[in-house]
Design a protein around this motif. Structure first.
Motif, PDB file in Angstrom:
ATOM      1  N   GLU A  76      -8.986  -4.787   3.595  1.00  0.00           N
ATOM      2  CA  GLU A  76      -8.559  -4.158   2.350  1.00  0.00           C
ATOM      3  C   GLU A  76      -9.743  -3.531   1.620  1.00  0.00           C
ATOM      4  OE1 GLU A  76      -6.544  -7.178   0.157  1.00  0.00           O
ATOM      5  OE2 GLU A  76      -4.816  -7.193   1.512  1.00  0.00           O
ATOM      6  N   GLY A  77     -10.898  -4.190   1.676  1.00  0.00           N
ATOM      7  CA  GLY A  77     -12.101  -3.640   1.066  1.00  0.00           C
ATOM      8  C   GLY A  77     -12.534  -2.364   1.752  1.00  0.00           C
ATOM      9  N   GLN A  79     -10.538  -0.285   3.284  1.00  0.00           N
ATOM     10  CA  GLN A  79      -9.560   0.759   2.985  1.00  0.00           C
ATOM     11  C   GLN A  79      -9.785   1.353   1.600  1.00  0.00           C
ATOM     12  OE1 GLN A  79      -5.747  -1.040   3.635  1.00  0.00           O
ATOM     13  NE2 GLN A  79      -5.782  -0.623   5.845  1.00  0.00           N
ATOM     14  N   ARG A  80     -10.270   0.547   0.652  1.00  0.00           N
ATOM     15  CA  ARG A  80     -10.543   1.066  -0.695  1.00  0.00           C
ATOM     16  C   ARG A  80     -11.755   1.949  -0.632  1.00  0.00           C
ATOM     17  NH1 ARG A  80     -10.828  -4.257  -3.687  1.00  0.00           N
ATOM     18  NH2 ARG A  80      -9.215  -5.222  -2.488  1.00  0.00           N
TER      19      ARG A  80
END
Length: 80
Positions: A76-77, A79-80
């Protein structure tokens, strides 16, 4: 899997002890006690190995879940 294998071996030992009990002299109390000890020893082995297998699986599942949560957080990190 090892817990299951240990359980099968332990139960097989207990059944072997039961077969000796049935084939032995049931009038001799000492012989009956010896055969019962053999039977319960096999069952104790079966239950102990099952317990060890379950505890090991539980610990490994905990670490696997923690690793998966860390990987998802990392993804998720990225993807941000």
């Amino acid at each position: 899997m090892l817990g299951l294998i240990g359980t099968v071996i332990g139960i097989a030992l207990a059944i072997g002890g039961f077969a000796e009990f049935l084939g032995g002299d049931s009038d001799d109390i000492a012989a009956v006690k010896r055969n019962l000890v053999g039977m319960t020893g096999g069952l104790a082995f079966a239950f102990l190995v099952t317990l060890l297998g379950l505890v090991t699986a539980l610990v490994l599942m905990f670490f696997g879940s923690a690793t998966q949560a860390g990987e998802e957080s990392f993804r998720e990190g990225l993807q941000r």
